[in-house]
Write an enzyme that holds these catalytic residues in place. Sequence first.
Site, PDB file in Angstrom:
ATOM      1  N   GLU A 142       0.835  -1.215   0.000  1.00  0.00           N
ATOM      2  CA  GLU A 142       0.000   0.000   0.000  1.00  0.00           C
ATOM      3  C   GLU A 142       0.864   1.258   0.000  1.00  0.00           C
ATOM      4  O   GLU A 142       0.536   2.246  -0.642  1.00  0.00           O
ATOM      5  CB  GLU A 142      -0.944   0.008   1.208  1.00  0.00           C
ATOM      6  CG  GLU A 142      -1.944  -1.150   1.254  1.00  0.00           C
ATOM      7  CD  GLU A 142      -2.689  -1.361  -0.045  1.00  0.00           C
ATOM      8  OE1 GLU A 142      -3.022  -0.368  -0.730  1.00  0.00           O
ATOM      9  OE2 GLU A 142      -2.933  -2.531  -0.403  1.00  0.00           O
TER      10      GLU A 142
ATOM     11  N   HIS B 162       1.830   2.325  -3.310  1.00  0.00           N
ATOM     12  CA  HIS B 162       0.773   3.045  -4.038  1.00  0.00           C
ATOM     13  C   HIS B 162       0.866   4.556  -3.835  1.00  0.00           C
ATOM     14  O   HIS B 162       0.691   5.317  -4.777  1.00  0.00           O
ATOM     15  CB  HIS B 162      -0.617   2.579  -3.568  1.00  0.00           C
ATOM     16  CG  HIS B 162      -1.124   1.373  -4.301  1.00  0.00           C
ATOM     17  ND1 HIS B 162      -1.337   1.350  -5.662  1.00  0.00           N
ATOM     18  CD2 HIS B 162      -1.488   0.150  -3.866  1.00  0.00           C
ATOM     19  CE1 HIS B 162      -1.799   0.169  -6.019  1.00  0.00           C
ATOM     20  NE2 HIS B 162      -1.893  -0.596  -4.946  1.00  0.00           N
TER      21      HIS B 162
END
Length: 196
Positions: A148, A151
């Site tokens: 994550e 990202h």
Amino acid sequence: MILPIVAYGSPVLKKKAVEISKDYPNLEELIDNMFETMYNANGVGLAAPQIGLSIRLFVIDAKPFSQDESLTESEVKELQDFKRVFINPKIIEEKGVEWDFNEGCLSIPDVHEDIFRKPEIKIEYQDQNFDTKIETLSGLPARVVQHEYDHIEGVLFTDRISNLKKRLIKSRLTNITKGNIDVGYKMKYPLAKKNR
Ligand SMILES: [Zn+2]
């Protein structure tokens, strides 16, 4: 509210996201919507760029990973409880011998690749109340955070595979960008003739 997840090829997924402050508009509602969107897509993590917002925020609930029978009791417990909101996170340290894990991504449906990452991280972040936290994580919780975190740095797991492997999945990635796929959740495709 379930939000559409932006697909591979969308420029927002390649952008380095910016920090947010406490007064970010409707933050609580946004976080709720991100969890709802993630659960609806059977994901364990969702970063704001994946719903089109280039801000440093991601949510995680690693509970589905706790089903694996090869895990120890304490690992199961840790994964069951690993539900977090990460705002303005900073990975301070990453260490250990890299290990591979088969990763997937809600923005890149049906593509899975073994990705090598370090097993242990130390991360500083703000939670949903903007309280500053520092955590040391290892194993799967660390892995989900690293994915994550990538990202919000504008990095996808497909950026971490060899050129050969990338060539092998190129047509699948193109199909995702064009929306020529069947997905069980709402998506937004950068090159779709019509968004479904
Ligand atoms: Zn992802």
